[in-house]
Design a protein around this motif. Structure first.
Motif, PDB file in Angstrom:
ATOM      1  N   LYS A  29       0.829  -1.205   0.000  1.00  0.00           N
ATOM      2  CA  LYS A  29       0.000   0.000   0.000  1.00  0.00           C
ATOM      3  C   LYS A  29       0.869   1.263   0.000  1.00  0.00           C
ATOM      4  O   LYS A  29       1.995   1.250   0.489  1.00  0.00           O
ATOM      5  N   LEU A  30       0.306   2.322  -0.542  1.00  0.00           N
ATOM      6  CA  LEU A  30       1.025   3.596  -0.596  1.00  0.00           C
ATOM      7  C   LEU A  30       0.429   4.575   0.422  1.00  0.00           C
ATOM      8  O   LEU A  30      -0.722   4.983   0.312  1.00  0.00           O
ATOM      9  N   LEU A  31       1.246   4.908   1.423  1.00  0.00           N
ATOM     10  CA  LEU A  31       0.855   5.932   2.394  1.00  0.00           C
ATOM     11  C   LEU A  31       1.506   7.250   1.947  1.00  0.00           C
ATOM     12  O   LEU A  31       2.732   7.355   1.896  1.00  0.00           O
ATOM     13  N   ALA A  32       0.682   8.217   1.609  1.00  0.00           N
ATOM     14  CA  ALA A  32       1.212   9.510   1.151  1.00  0.00           C
ATOM     15  C   ALA A  32       1.511  10.383   2.370  1.00  0.00           C
ATOM     16  O   ALA A  32       0.607  10.739   3.119  1.00  0.00           O
ATOM     17  N   VAL A  33       2.787  10.683   2.575  1.00  0.00           N
ATOM     18  CA  VAL A  33       3.186  11.446   3.767  1.00  0.00           C
ATOM     19  C   VAL A  33       3.128  12.945   3.446  1.00  0.00           C
ATOM     20  O   VAL A  33       3.939  13.461   2.683  1.00  0.00           O
ATOM     21  N   SER A  34       2.147  13.605   4.051  1.00  0.00           N
ATOM     22  CA  SER A  34       1.832  14.981   3.645  1.00  0.00           C
ATOM     23  C   SER A  34       2.306  16.040   4.630  1.00  0.00           C
ATOM     24  O   SER A  34       1.901  17.201   4.546  1.00  0.00           O
ATOM     25  N   LYS A  35       3.192  15.663   5.554  1.00  0.00           N
ATOM     26  CA  LYS A  35       3.691  16.644   6.529  1.00  0.00           C
ATOM     27  C   LYS A  35       4.325  17.839   5.818  1.00  0.00           C
ATOM     28  O   LYS A  35       5.009  17.659   4.804  1.00  0.00           O
ATOM     29  N   PHE A  36       4.078  19.003   6.363  1.00  0.00           N
ATOM     30  CA  PHE A  36       4.578  20.271   5.803  1.00  0.00           C
ATOM     31  C   PHE A  36       3.958  20.652   4.457  1.00  0.00           C
ATOM     32  O   PHE A  36       4.357  21.627   3.851  1.00  0.00           O
ATOM     33  N   HIS A  37       2.992  19.882   3.997  1.00  0.00           N
ATOM     34  CA  HIS A  37       2.313  20.261   2.757  1.00  0.00           C
ATOM     35  C   HIS A  37       0.883  20.702   3.063  1.00  0.00           C
ATOM     36  O   HIS A  37       0.323  20.351   4.091  1.00  0.00           O
ATOM     37  N   THR A  38       0.328  21.467   2.153  1.00  0.00           N
ATOM     38  CA  THR A  38      -0.934  22.156   2.429  1.00  0.00           C
ATOM     39  C   THR A  38      -2.161  21.282   2.152  1.00  0.00           C
ATOM     40  O   THR A  38      -2.068  20.253   1.471  1.00  0.00           O
ATOM     41  N   VAL A  39      -3.296  21.753   2.661  1.00  0.00           N
ATOM     42  CA  VAL A  39      -4.580  21.105   2.393  1.00  0.00           C
ATOM     43  C   VAL A  39      -4.808  21.027   0.878  1.00  0.00           C
ATOM     44  O   VAL A  39      -5.260  20.004   0.361  1.00  0.00           O
ATOM     45  N   GLU A  40      -4.460  22.087   0.171  1.00  0.00           N
ATOM     46  CA  GLU A  40      -4.660  22.103  -1.285  1.00  0.00           C
ATOM     47  C   GLU A  40      -3.844  20.992  -1.962  1.00  0.00           C
ATOM     48  O   GLU A  40      -4.332  20.313  -2.864  1.00  0.00           O
ATOM     49  N   GLU A  41      -2.610  20.833  -1.511  1.00  0.00           N
ATOM     50  CA  GLU A  41      -1.773  19.783  -2.106  1.00  0.00           C
ATOM     51  C   GLU A  41      -2.322  18.388  -1.784  1.00  0.00           C
ATOM     52  O   GLU A  41      -2.319  17.491  -2.620  1.00  0.00           O
ATOM     53  N   ILE A  42      -2.816  18.238  -0.554  1.00  0.00           N
ATOM     54  CA  ILE A  42      -3.398  16.950  -0.161  1.00  0.00           C
ATOM     55  C   ILE A  42      -4.641  16.664  -1.004  1.00  0.00           C
ATOM     56  O   ILE A  42      -4.852  15.545  -1.478  1.00  0.00           O
ATOM     57  N   GLU A  43      -5.425  17.709  -1.241  1.00  0.00           N
ATOM     58  CA  GLU A  43      -6.643  17.529  -2.046  1.00  0.00           C
ATOM     59  C   GLU A  43      -6.314  17.165  -3.492  1.00  0.00           C
ATOM     60  O   GLU A  43      -7.065  16.439  -4.148  1.00  0.00           O
ATOM     61  N   GLU A  44      -5.199  17.671  -3.962  1.00  0.00           N
ATOM     62  CA  GLU A  44      -4.773  17.301  -5.311  1.00  0.00           C
ATOM     63  C   GLU A  44      -4.511  15.787  -5.369  1.00  0.00           C
ATOM     64  O   GLU A  44      -4.899  15.120  -6.332  1.00  0.00           O
ATOM     65  N   ALA A  45      -3.887  15.273  -4.322  1.00  0.00           N
ATOM     66  CA  ALA A  45      -3.634  13.828  -4.259  1.00  0.00           C
ATOM     67  C   ALA A  45      -4.949  13.048  -4.129  1.00  0.00           C
ATOM     68  O   ALA A  45      -5.126  11.997  -4.752  1.00  0.00           O
ATOM     69  N   ILE A  46      -5.868  13.581  -3.334  1.00  0.00           N
ATOM     70  CA  ILE A  46      -7.177  12.923  -3.168  1.00  0.00           C
ATOM     71  C   ILE A  46      -7.896  12.846  -4.516  1.00  0.00           C
ATOM     72  O   ILE A  46      -8.487  11.822  -4.863  1.00  0.00           O
ATOM     73  N   ASN A  47      -7.783  13.920  -5.289  1.00  0.00           N
ATOM     74  CA  ASN A  47      -8.426  13.931  -6.603  1.00  0.00           C
ATOM     75  C   ASN A  47      -7.813  12.914  -7.569  1.00  0.00           C
ATOM     76  O   ASN A  47      -8.412  12.580  -8.586  1.00  0.00           O
ATOM     77  N   CYS A  48      -6.608  12.449  -7.250  1.00  0.00           N
ATOM     78  CA  CYS A  48      -5.980  11.387  -8.058  1.00  0.00           C
ATOM     79  C   CYS A  48      -6.235  10.016  -7.449  1.00  0.00           C
ATOM     80  O   CYS A  48      -5.543   9.046  -7.777  1.00  0.00           O
ATOM     81  N   GLY A  49      -7.166   9.943  -6.523  1.00  0.00           N
ATOM     82  CA  GLY A  49      -7.548   8.637  -5.978  1.00  0.00           C
ATOM     83  C   GLY A  49      -6.775   8.208  -4.740  1.00  0.00           C
ATOM     84  O   GLY A  49      -6.964   7.098  -4.244  1.00  0.00           O
TER      85      GLY A  49
END
Ligand SMILES: *Cc1c(COP(=O)(O)O)cnc(C)c1O
Length: 235
Positions: A29-49
């Motif tokens: 499984k791929l755990l995307a480590v989003s520390k120090f990154h913004t909500v917008e960047e996280i949402e971009e990843a969410i939009n890619c599934g």
């Protein structure tokens, strides 16, 4: 490269590594480590599934993910950084897993706070497998004591799912490999010793060493930089 392109790239690399190592497709499984990154960047990843995210610091995680959970369904947050006792209450509210458990003291507090809000939580035992690391259970005896503590105290909210480790920060591939091998041997040994637990998870591998980790049996790679780019501050 965009987050979308990075994710696509990493997913294909994970898939190739699964094939090369005769691992079942989707077993890592791929755990995307989003520390120090913004909500917008996280949402971009969410939009890619992407649905699985990891954060180090409870305060930062709470600020970002309380917002994200309101807008997006099916997102899971794992806490992967060293956890102080006074942060456990908040951590168990927002996270579905804590991967950095390395003491009985922490286990007790997690069980206590989960009981208060009647929420089960998955935990991984972090193993100290590299000399330069500051965290993790040090010895087999310590790990065994932790399992026995859970059994003797009839913990019903904490669910141990396996182990996590961090390899040393080095270019020495053999040293990295050794670190992952130690974790896998711990997992195999404790699974045999405590068959009443399902210790299938081995969280190991980051941007610079995930291919080695997959070859050593990782079931979850924790990737930050290769998805979101360099962090502005290092943790
Ligand atoms: C930051 C961090 C990661 C991700 O590291 P990258 O090298 O950016 O992929 C993984 N695991 C833990 C515990 C971390 O703190």
């Amino acid at each position: 490269m965009s987050i979308q392109e990075n994710l696509k790239f990493i997913r294909s690399k994970i898939n190739s590594a699964e094939i090369e190592n005769n691992r079942e497709s989707g077993s890592v499984k791929l755990l995307a480590v989003s520390k120090f990154h913004t909500v917008e960047e996280i949402e971009e990843a969410i939009n890619c599934g992407q649905t699985l995210f990891g954060e180090n610091r409870v305060q930062e995680a709470t600020e970002k993910f309380s917002e994200i959970f309101k807008k997006h369904l099916g997102i899971k947050l794992y806490i992967i950084g060293q956890l102080q006792t006074n942060k456990v209450k908040k951590a168990v509210e927002i996270a579905s897993r804590i991967e950095s458990v390395d003491s009985i003291h922490l286990l007790k507090e997690i069980e206590k706070q989960c009981e208060k809000i009647n929420k089960k939580i998955e935990v991984l035992f972090e193993l100290h497998t590299a000399e330069d690391s500051k965290s993790g259970f040090l010895t087999k005896n310590d790990v065994e004591n932790a399992f026995n503590f859970i059994i003797e105290n009839n913990f019903s909210f904490v669910e141990v799912k396996g182990f996590m480790t961090m390899a040393p920060l080095t270019d020495d591939e053999n040293a990295i490999k050794r670190s992952f091998q130690i974790a896998r041997e711990f997992r195999d040994e404790f699974q045999a010793k405590f068959p009443q637990f399902d210790l299938g998870e081995l969280s190991m591998g980051m941007t610079n060493d995930y291919k080695i980790a997959i070859s050593e049996g990782s079931t979850e790679v924790r990737i930050g930089t290769a998805i979101f780019g360099e962090r502005q501050l290092s943790s």
